[in-house]
Design a protein around this motif. Structure first.
Motif, PDB file in Angstrom:
ATOM      1  N   ARG A 174       6.009   0.410   7.302  1.00 28.84           N
ATOM      2  CA  ARG A 174       5.643  -0.492   8.397  1.00 28.84           C
ATOM      3  C   ARG A 174       4.976  -1.747   7.830  1.00 28.84           C
ATOM      4  NH1 ARG A 174       2.607   4.133   8.942  1.00 28.84           N
ATOM      5  NH2 ARG A 174       0.426   3.990   8.279  1.00 28.84           N
ATOM      6  N   LYS A 175       4.998  -2.809   8.626  1.00 31.29           N
ATOM      7  CA  LYS A 175       4.333  -4.058   8.269  1.00 31.29           C
ATOM      8  C   LYS A 175       2.959  -4.121   8.924  1.00 31.29           C
ATOM      9  CE  LYS A 175       8.701  -6.674   8.344  1.00 31.29           C
ATOM     10  NZ  LYS A 175       9.434  -7.784   9.006  1.00 31.29           N
ATOM     11  N   ARG A 176       2.048  -4.735   8.225  1.00 36.57           N
ATOM     12  CA  ARG A 176       0.723  -4.989   8.808  1.00 36.57           C
ATOM     13  C   ARG A 176       0.367  -6.450   8.584  1.00 36.57           C
ATOM     14  NH1 ARG A 176      -4.446  -4.331   6.884  1.00 36.57           N
ATOM     15  NH2 ARG A 176      -3.752  -3.085   5.087  1.00 36.57           N
ATOM     16  N   TRP A 177       0.215  -7.161   9.682  1.00 34.82           N
ATOM     17  CA  TRP A 177      -0.068  -8.604   9.647  1.00 34.82           C
ATOM     18  C   TRP A 177      -1.352  -8.880   8.872  1.00 34.82           C
ATOM     19  CZ3 TRP A 177       2.225 -13.074  10.604  1.00 34.82           C
ATOM     20  CH2 TRP A 177       1.425 -14.208  10.774  1.00 34.82           C
ATOM     21  N   THR A 221       1.042  -7.525   4.517  1.00 40.55           N
ATOM     22  CA  THR A 221       0.995  -6.193   3.916  1.00 40.55           C
ATOM     23  C   THR A 221       2.160  -5.323   4.390  1.00 40.55           C
ATOM     24  OG1 THR A 221      -1.411  -6.285   3.776  1.00 40.55           O
ATOM     25  CG2 THR A 221      -0.400  -4.103   3.655  1.00 40.55           C
ATOM     26  N   VAL A 222       2.708  -4.562   3.452  1.00 38.59           N
ATOM     27  CA  VAL A 222       3.680  -3.507   3.766  1.00 38.59           C
ATOM     28  C   VAL A 222       3.053  -2.176   3.355  1.00 38.59           C
ATOM     29  CG1 VAL A 222       5.914  -2.500   3.162  1.00 38.59           C
ATOM     30  CG2 VAL A 222       5.718  -4.964   3.552  1.00 38.59           C
ATOM     31  N   GLU A 223       3.117  -1.203   4.269  1.00 35.82           N
ATOM     32  CA  GLU A 223       2.531   0.110   4.002  1.00 35.82           C
ATOM     33  C   GLU A 223       3.637   1.161   3.907  1.00 35.82           C
ATOM     34  OE1 GLU A 223      -0.088   0.505   7.330  1.00 35.82           O
ATOM     35  OE2 GLU A 223      -1.747  -0.511   6.304  1.00 35.82           O
ATOM     36  N   ASN A 241       0.847  -1.198   0.000  1.00 37.60           N
ATOM     37  CA  ASN A 241       0.000   0.000   0.000  1.00 37.60           C
ATOM     38  C   ASN A 241       0.880   1.245   0.000  1.00 37.60           C
ATOM     39  OD1 ASN A 241      -2.199  -1.706   0.134  1.00 37.60           O
ATOM     40  ND2 ASN A 241      -2.412  -1.518   2.361  1.00 37.60           N
TER      41      ASN A 241
END
Length: 241
Positions: free
Chosen positions: A91-94, A97-99, A42
């Protein structure tokens, strides 16, 4: 036996487990990229000077390591190398996903021939900067950047309501100030008491403005008790330029 010993033993056991689990996970392939792939990237930015395609192209090659092995600093550094990028937040989102939040440089003024100043008063360089229109032109020694920015802001305030506008501010190596107005008028202020000399001129400018049809070509404020002005020469047909 102390009653605190079992609790200490349990705490050490938990700590060792936390250390050992990632190692066991790597050895057993639990954190392998094919088990926890990054499938979503994202991107958030203004996209004034940097496109989403450019950002994705810089980040995408680093995402194949998988969610756990991915180094966010590597992604940040790769995207930060793009022209017009000022800062990158990642940042990573479980679970997959990488934002990315990309903050673009916002040019405030030109600096010299080929550099720009951003809204935070920092210098940066980009290809094609000479094509940008409508920016003030500032110049001087790099270590006097803050002084030039401050003086430019002071000049803008002083010229408010005068009918004149500052287009360029230059500080020479010897410390002399020079302005160029939007009309093309060059104003020499010298090294000492530049702001006081400018204010003295602007106090009498309203009485001078109506004496000629055009703006003066040159104003020299480097006199202790006055100033000198030169107006454009009349055109051949008798009209002023």
């Amino acid at each position: 036996m102390s009653t605190g010993f079992p609790f200490k033993l349990a705490a050490w056991g938990i700590a060792l487990t936390l250390v050992a689990l990632p190692i066991l996970g790597v050895l057993n392939g639990w954190f392998a990229s094919d088990r926890w792939p990054v499938t979503q990237l994202n991107v958030s930015a203004r996209f004034d000077h940097v496109s989403a395609e450019q950002i994705r192209a810089a980040a995408q090659p680093l995402l194949g390591k998988g969610f756990f092995a991915l180094d966010l600093d590597d992604v940040r550094a790769s995207v930060a190398k793009l022209p017009w990028v000022e800062r990158v937040e990642v940042r990573k989102r479980w679970p997959d996903t990488v934002e990315l939040v990309v903050l673009e440089q916002q040019p405030y003024a030109r600096w010299g021939e080929d550099r720009l100043i951003n809204r935070r008063g920092q210098l940066f360089s980009v290809a094609g900067a000479e094509g940008l229109q409508g920016l003030p032109r500032l110049s001087g020694p790099d270590d006097r950047l803050d002084d030039v920015l401050r003086f430019h802001a002071e000049c803008q305030r002083e010229f408010t309501g005068s009918g004149l506008a500052v287009d360029a501010v230059a500080l020479s190596l010897r410390g002399g100030w020079r302005l160029e107005l939007a009309s093309g008028t060059v104003v020499e202020l010298g090294r000492d008491d530049a702001q006081r000399r400018l204010k003295r001129f602007l106090d009498v400018w309203p009485r001078l403005a109506g004496t000629h049809a055009s703006a003066p070509a040159y104003i020299d404020l480097r006199y202790e008790n006055g100033f000198a002005m030169r107006w454009p020469e009349p055109a051949a047909d008798g009209k002023r330029e």
